[in-house]
Design an enzyme around this catalytic site. Structure first.
Site, short mmCIF file in Angstrom:
data_model
loop_
_atom_site.label_atom_id
_atom_site.label_comp_id
_atom_site.label_asym_id
_atom_site.label_seq_id
_atom_site.Cartn_x
_atom_site.Cartn_y
_atom_site.Cartn_z
N CYS A 380 0.84 -1.20 0.00
CA CYS A 380 0.00 0.00 0.00
C CYS A 380 0.88 1.26 0.00
O CYS A 380 1.51 1.58 -1.00
CB CYS A 380 -0.97 -0.05 1.17
SG CYS A 380 -2.31 1.17 1.07
N HIS A 514 -3.68 -4.93 0.26
CA HIS A 514 -3.20 -5.51 1.51
C HIS A 514 -3.32 -7.03 1.47
O HIS A 514 -4.30 -7.61 1.95
CB HIS A 514 -4.00 -4.96 2.70
CG HIS A 514 -3.70 -3.53 3.01
ND1 HIS A 514 -2.70 -3.15 3.88
CD2 HIS A 514 -4.25 -2.38 2.55
CE1 HIS A 514 -2.66 -1.84 3.94
NE2 HIS A 514 -3.59 -1.34 3.15
N GLU A 516 -1.93 -9.23 3.20
CA GLU A 516 -1.92 -9.86 4.53
C GLU A 516 -3.31 -10.18 5.03
O GLU A 516 -3.50 -11.08 5.86
CB GLU A 516 -1.19 -8.97 5.55
CG GLU A 516 -1.88 -7.67 5.93
CD GLU A 516 -1.54 -6.50 5.03
OE1 GLU A 516 -1.72 -5.34 5.48
OE2 GLU A 516 -1.13 -6.72 3.88
#
Length: 542
Positions: A380, A514, A516
């Protein structure tokens, strides 16, 4: 009809209600049941989207663009069940709905009150959109006795009556402190917490007691007697060696068996915990170690990077190694000798963030990784800083900036509405609404043929979760690509850069999304698995 498990907490906060809820969900799944998990947050914010990470930790984003509590990340990682907007509610959202309805005249002139109007809204949230599941787990934020939590406790008390014993179970997470000087475990805080819960009409069926040492048999009997629960329902909850050992530990303590007993289920299949045992074994017996330098701006509170920490651990699981994290404040890289802290790392990761603080430090970290050929992962804001570094030091744009923190210079990073209007800087006033102005949730991207990310994903089309306001200006794409920074992932219409990479580098990738948020211990995200593999290769070279 689904069965409901209500998880409350007492004595102190941070006892791990969210983790307990996730572990219970995983255990029920292991027995073949379908589960859904929800979080009820008593704070007055509409959502955590505008809250500082130092206040609330990570803001977790769902596929449908909801900004939610970080506990929903635990739920998804442990069960693999995607959360949605309907799985997290706050007092702020509830009151906003009620006031909106009152202004429309929906209540036909009635006096609007906490009971029944607020509690009815809470109950509607708990019961709605459950889907085809066997169990719904509802965690209530905060601790019993908090004034802001009273409407939530009242709502679940009413639900306990309406659903009946066979469809509602109350589990209370509490604390059994061990006083070292006295050499004793103290049960009084738990007794008082349960007394407070019972005073508002809720009798817990199960107590999950967080403790440092095993609970003596005498103390278990005492707790059961004073708290009016079965001795078998007093469950020991000690710290585990790893987060992913928690389902195994709770199963050994009989937690899932006790929950099923409370529902009158005595014929449930035995749990298949094979994948959790495999994960536990991999974590306990790593074949090596890598060190990742995380250059961020919220390193004072690691909960701000909760999903990131876990995704890196998942990358370690995928490669059978331990991942050691070296947390580095990005501002320290703005000093005279910035790179010494990075000399011993095997990979550099620059995570997301907002605002100007620490920007130059993140750019410096990207430059270090690019020039030293150290694996680099920008997420990001981290991708945007890597693009600025390339623009300044490779493409010759010395004044390359983001309009997020500068109104002058080359706006390589800006709001989409700015660069589609010819790089006209957009200004916002102090009174503007901060919520809902970002690109949130899952968006598709197309990966370039022959790119590293195409190889990593093993497919041409992906969908990842976003949370950001600013974008890389695609107008600079050609000049940046001529300098070696490839735009290897774009939105389907080719307007929004999603991924950049450097081909002439062991591993240099920046992503606007993102990743994750979609990583699981039993299904590590491919980018994290590949990044840790590259770091492992780097560790063998130094």
């Amino acid at each position: 009809m689904p069965r409901y498990i209500f998880i409350t907490g007492g004595v102190v906060s941070s006892l791990g209600k969210g983790l307990a809820s996730a572990a219970i969900g995983a255990l029920l799944q292991a027995r073949g049941y379908k589960v859904r998990l929800r979080k009820l947050d008593p704070y007055l914010n509409v959502d955590p989207g505008t809250m500082s990470p130092y206040q609330h930790g990570e803001c977790y984003v769902t596929d449908d663009g909801a900004e939610t509590d970080l506990d929903l990340g635990h739920y998804e990682r442990f069960t693999g069940v995607p959360a949605s907007q309907s799985d997290n509610i706050t007092t702020g959202r509830i009151y906003s709905r009620i006031i909106e309805r009152e202004r429309r005249g929906d209540y036909l002139g009635a006096t609007v009150q906490v009971i029944p109007h607020v509690t009815d809204q809470i109950k509607q949230f708990v019961l709605s959109d459950a889907g085809d599941v066997d169990f719904v787990l509802c965690e209530i934020g905060g601790t019993v006795g908090d004034i802001e939590g009273l409407p939530f406790f009242e709502a679940i008390r009413q639900l306990g009556q309406e659903l009946g014993e066979e469809h509602a179970v109350f589990l209370h997470v509490t604390l059994l402190p061990f006083i070292k000087v006295a050499g004793e475990m103290k049960t009084k805080p738990t007794q008082h917490s349960v007394k407070e819960l019972r005073s508002i009409g809720i009798q817990p069926d199960i107590l999950l007691c967080r403790c440092e040492i095993p609970i003596p048999a005498g103390d278990k009997r005492k707790i059961g007697l004073f708290c009016n629960v079965k001795e078998s329902a007093v469950i020991e909850g000690r710290d585990a060696a790893s987060l992913y050992d928690v389902p195994l530990e709770y199963h050994r303590q009989g937690l899932d068996t006790e929950i099923l007993r409370c529902f009158g289920i005595d014929d449930a299949p035995a749990p298949d915990l094979t994948r959790w045992e495999a994960i536990s074994d991999t974590i306990a017996n790593p074949d090596g170690e890598v060190t990742i330098g995380v250059v961020g701006k919220y390193v004072g509170l690691l909960d701000a990077y909760k999903s990131l920490i876990e995704a890196l651990a998942h990358g370690g699981i995928a490669n059978g190694v331990k991942v050691k994290l070296k947390w580095l404040d990005s501002e320290q890289f703005e000093k005279d000798d910035p790179f010494e802290p990075l000399e011993d790392v095997h990979g550099v990761l620059v995570p997301g963030g907002f605002g100007e603080r620490g920007v130059e430090g993140k750019i410096a970290a990207a430059k270090f990784a690019r020039e030293r050929k150290v694996p680099f992962f920008g997420i990001c804001y981290g991708m945007q800083m890597a693009v600025l570094e390339a623009a300044r030091n490779l493409a010759g744009y010395d004044d390359a900036v983001s309009s997020e923190f500068s109104n002058t210079g080359e706006p390589v990073i800006g709001l989409l509405t700015e660069w589609t209007r010819g790089n006209e800087v957009e200004t916002r006033s102090a009174g503007d609404d901060m919520g809902g102005t970002m690109r949130l949730g899952a968006y598709p991207a197309v990966l370039k043929e022959g790119s590293k990310v195409r190889e990593i994903y093993g497919q041409a089309h992906i969908e990842e979760r976003h949370r950001h306001r600013y974008e890389v200006n695609v107008g600079y794409k050609d000049k940046l690509e001529a300098c070696g920074l490839s735009f290897s992932g774009l939105s389907p219409d080719g307007i929004l850069p999603e991924i950049v990479e450097i081909a002439d580098h062991p591993w240099f990738i920046g992503v606007q999304f993102h990743p994750e948020l979609k990583s699981r211990p039993f299904e590590p995200h491919p980018l994290f698995a590949s990044f840790i593999a590259a770091a492992l290769e780097q560790s063998r070279m130094v």
